[in-house]
Design a protein around this motif. Structure first.
Motif, PDB file in Angstrom:
ATOM      1  N   ASP A 146     -75.177 -73.414   0.006  1.00  0.00           N
ATOM      2  CA  ASP A 146     -74.544 -74.324  -0.943  1.00  0.00           C
ATOM      3  C   ASP A 146     -75.611 -75.215  -1.573  1.00  0.00           C
ATOM      4  O   ASP A 146     -76.501 -75.707  -0.884  1.00  0.00           O
ATOM      5  CB  ASP A 146     -73.508 -75.179  -0.207  1.00  0.00           C
ATOM      6  CG  ASP A 146     -72.917 -76.259  -1.081  1.00  0.00           C
ATOM      7  OD1 ASP A 146     -72.336 -75.914  -2.126  1.00  0.00           O
ATOM      8  OD2 ASP A 146     -73.030 -77.453  -0.723  1.00  0.00           O
ATOM      9  N   PHE A 147     -75.538 -75.404  -2.899  1.00  0.00           N
ATOM     10  CA  PHE A 147     -76.472 -76.276  -3.620  1.00  0.00           C
ATOM     11  C   PHE A 147     -75.786 -77.614  -3.885  1.00  0.00           C
ATOM     12  O   PHE A 147     -74.882 -77.705  -4.718  1.00  0.00           O
ATOM     13  CB  PHE A 147     -76.887 -75.645  -4.939  1.00  0.00           C
ATOM     14  CG  PHE A 147     -77.898 -74.534  -4.819  1.00  0.00           C
ATOM     15  CD1 PHE A 147     -79.078 -74.552  -5.561  1.00  0.00           C
ATOM     16  CD2 PHE A 147     -77.680 -73.450  -3.976  1.00  0.00           C
ATOM     17  CE1 PHE A 147     -80.012 -73.528  -5.455  1.00  0.00           C
ATOM     18  CE2 PHE A 147     -78.601 -72.421  -3.870  1.00  0.00           C
ATOM     19  CZ  PHE A 147     -79.775 -72.459  -4.606  1.00  0.00           C
ATOM     20  N   ALA A 161     -81.902 -69.916  -6.692  1.00  0.00           N
ATOM     21  CA  ALA A 161     -80.580 -69.290  -6.615  1.00  0.00           C
ATOM     22  C   ALA A 161     -80.670 -67.784  -6.827  1.00  0.00           C
ATOM     23  O   ALA A 161     -80.044 -66.993  -6.101  1.00  0.00           O
ATOM     24  CB  ALA A 161     -79.640 -69.920  -7.644  1.00  0.00           C
ATOM     25  N   ALA A 178     -72.090 -74.109  -5.440  1.00  0.00           N
ATOM     26  CA  ALA A 178     -72.743 -75.273  -6.042  1.00  0.00           C
ATOM     27  C   ALA A 178     -71.745 -76.420  -6.091  1.00  0.00           C
ATOM     28  O   ALA A 178     -70.546 -76.207  -6.283  1.00  0.00           O
ATOM     29  CB  ALA A 178     -73.238 -74.943  -7.449  1.00  0.00           C
ATOM     30  N   LEU A 189     -78.029 -79.049 -11.551  1.00  0.00           N
ATOM     31  CA  LEU A 189     -77.589 -77.697 -11.224  1.00  0.00           C
ATOM     32  C   LEU A 189     -77.216 -76.847 -12.435  1.00  0.00           C
ATOM     33  O   LEU A 189     -76.836 -75.689 -12.285  1.00  0.00           O
ATOM     34  CB  LEU A 189     -76.403 -77.755 -10.262  1.00  0.00           C
ATOM     35  CG  LEU A 189     -76.706 -78.382  -8.898  1.00  0.00           C
ATOM     36  CD1 LEU A 189     -75.432 -78.473  -8.062  1.00  0.00           C
ATOM     37  CD2 LEU A 189     -77.779 -77.599  -8.165  1.00  0.00           C
ATOM     38  N   ILE A 193     -76.516 -72.870 -12.228  1.00  0.00           N
ATOM     39  CA  ILE A 193     -75.161 -72.349 -12.435  1.00  0.00           C
ATOM     40  C   ILE A 193     -75.146 -71.316 -13.548  1.00  0.00           C
ATOM     41  O   ILE A 193     -74.457 -70.293 -13.466  1.00  0.00           O
ATOM     42  CB  ILE A 193     -74.187 -73.507 -12.737  1.00  0.00           C
ATOM     43  CG1 ILE A 193     -73.992 -74.377 -11.492  1.00  0.00           C
ATOM     44  CG2 ILE A 193     -72.829 -72.967 -13.208  1.00  0.00           C
ATOM     45  CD1 ILE A 193     -73.208 -75.647 -11.731  1.00  0.00           C
ATOM     46  N   PHE A 198     -73.539 -67.729  -8.792  1.00  0.00           N
ATOM     47  CA  PHE A 198     -72.741 -68.498  -7.835  1.00  0.00           C
ATOM     48  C   PHE A 198     -71.334 -67.927  -7.713  1.00  0.00           C
ATOM     49  O   PHE A 198     -70.665 -67.643  -8.709  1.00  0.00           O
ATOM     50  CB  PHE A 198     -72.678 -69.971  -8.241  1.00  0.00           C
ATOM     51  CG  PHE A 198     -73.960 -70.707  -7.976  1.00  0.00           C
ATOM     52  CD1 PHE A 198     -74.203 -71.285  -6.745  1.00  0.00           C
ATOM     53  CD2 PHE A 198     -74.942 -70.797  -8.953  1.00  0.00           C
ATOM     54  CE1 PHE A 198     -75.392 -71.939  -6.487  1.00  0.00           C
ATOM     55  CE2 PHE A 198     -76.136 -71.446  -8.705  1.00  0.00           C
ATOM     56  CZ  PHE A 198     -76.360 -72.027  -7.462  1.00  0.00           C
ATOM     57  N   VAL A 201     -67.963 -72.791  -7.373  1.00  0.00           N
ATOM     58  CA  VAL A 201     -68.454 -74.063  -7.899  1.00  0.00           C
ATOM     59  C   VAL A 201     -67.398 -75.107  -7.574  1.00  0.00           C
ATOM     60  O   VAL A 201     -66.287 -75.067  -8.117  1.00  0.00           O
ATOM     61  CB  VAL A 201     -68.711 -73.998  -9.422  1.00  0.00           C
ATOM     62  CG1 VAL A 201     -69.116 -75.375  -9.943  1.00  0.00           C
ATOM     63  CG2 VAL A 201     -69.803 -72.974  -9.740  1.00  0.00           C
TER      64      VAL A 201
END
Length: 313
Positions: A146-147, A161, A178, A189, A193, A198, A201
């Motif tokens: 997870d960011f 990523a 994210a 981000l 993204i 991803f 989100v």
């Protein structure tokens, strides 16, 4: 429904009529962050009590210190104490055994060159994701990364990523999520993204007047939700309603208004993925009967049920 809530519900009926033309997402779930609060409880107990309630947990944090990372999971994990972090292994494995996807959340202050980003990705893969490389610092592997970056440099997080995503194979999927703030584009981000890698989100719809719920009006949150749905439209990702469980925080949504006024709207969007509790207590998420019927539920049946309740007032 309390009489004071009726104007709010009436205010979003036109939007609900528009959204009735939109297909509901079939991939929905509930999740929570764990590890920031020493009083959050035992992760095994939460996953056990949450069996059938939760689909995701993000363990916070693997913090950046420039181009290096260090585990910092409150008092649950101190890398300087032998076996302290490894004690999390059985908890992680238990949660995974319950069908809950476990993420390790990246925080701190990154400062990455392209080469640094690839090296960090390699280290994360070997230490936290690769089942064949041993159990690593946590004595277990996680399902994804997870960011959750809100400081430091935003450079080359997109490279990181993509490098992590490249480790996915038909036999081993590396999930990525994210947690941006609600402003578009997110300062840290956005580039990551926009790589499109991803899976989830979970936007933080709180602590910002432009998107947070206010008792007198849900419109900032609704407007921001629509903007995020459009922003993510071309990506193969799902959008989560990221909430705070801290009743003192700006944008806190009590359970009942949340269910009645907000979920009925957001769950109609194809990108809707569910709810992620990003901060504070778990409040109504631990009372699954209050939320679960609005996730993985039949949207039209719920819509009819809610309208019947409203008409009966």
């Amino acid at each position: 429904m309390a009489a004071s809530l009726r104007p709010l519900f009436l205010a979003i009926i036109p939007l609900l009529m528009i959204s009735s033309l939109i297909s509901s997402s079939e991939c929905q779930g509930l999740g929570f962050y764990w590890g920031e609060n020493p009083h959050a409880g035992n992760l095994t107990e939460i996953c056990l009590n949450g069996t059938g309630t939760y689909e995701y947990v993000a363990i916070a944090f693997l913090n950046f210190e420039g181009s290096k990372t260090v585990l910092s999971i409150d008092d649950h994990c101190n890398p300087s104490i032998p076996d302290k972090c490894a004690s999390l292994g059985p908890m992680i494995d238990f949660c995974k055994g319950q069908g809950i996807k476990v993420f390790l959340s990246l925080g701190g202050r990154p400062d990455l060159s392209p080469d640094d980003a690839q090296k960090v990705a390699d280290d994360i893969w070997n230490n936290f994701l690769n089942n064949s490389a041993g159990h690593g610092p946590l004595n277990a592997t996680v399902d994804g990364i997870d960011f959750h970056i809100q400081s430091g440099s935003n450079q080359n997080l997109d490279v990181l990523a993509q490098a992590l995503s490249a480790y996915s194979t038909p036999d081993k999927k590396v999930y990525l999520s994210a947690a941006p703030l609600c402003q578009i584009p997110d300062d840290y981000l956005d580039a990551a993204i926009r790589t499109g890698v991803f899976d989830y989100v979970w936007v933080q719809f709180f602590d910002d007047p432009s998107c947070e719920y206010r008792p007198e009006s849900p419109s900032p949150l609704i407007t921001s939700w629509i903007a995020w749905s459009c922003y993510l439209d071309k990506y193969n990702t799902t959008l989560f309603l990221g909430l705070t469980g801290d009743s003192d925080a700006d944008g806190y949504i009590p359970c009942v208004p949340l269910v009645i006024e907000i979920l009925l709207f957001v769950e109609r969007f194809p990108k809707y993925g569910g709810i992620m509790m990003l901060q504070g207590k778990y409040y109504c998420l631990l009372s699954s009967e209050k939320i679960r019927s609005y996730v993985n539920s039949d949207v039209m049946a719920y819509g009819r049920k809610s309208m019947n309740k409203f008409q009966a007032i």
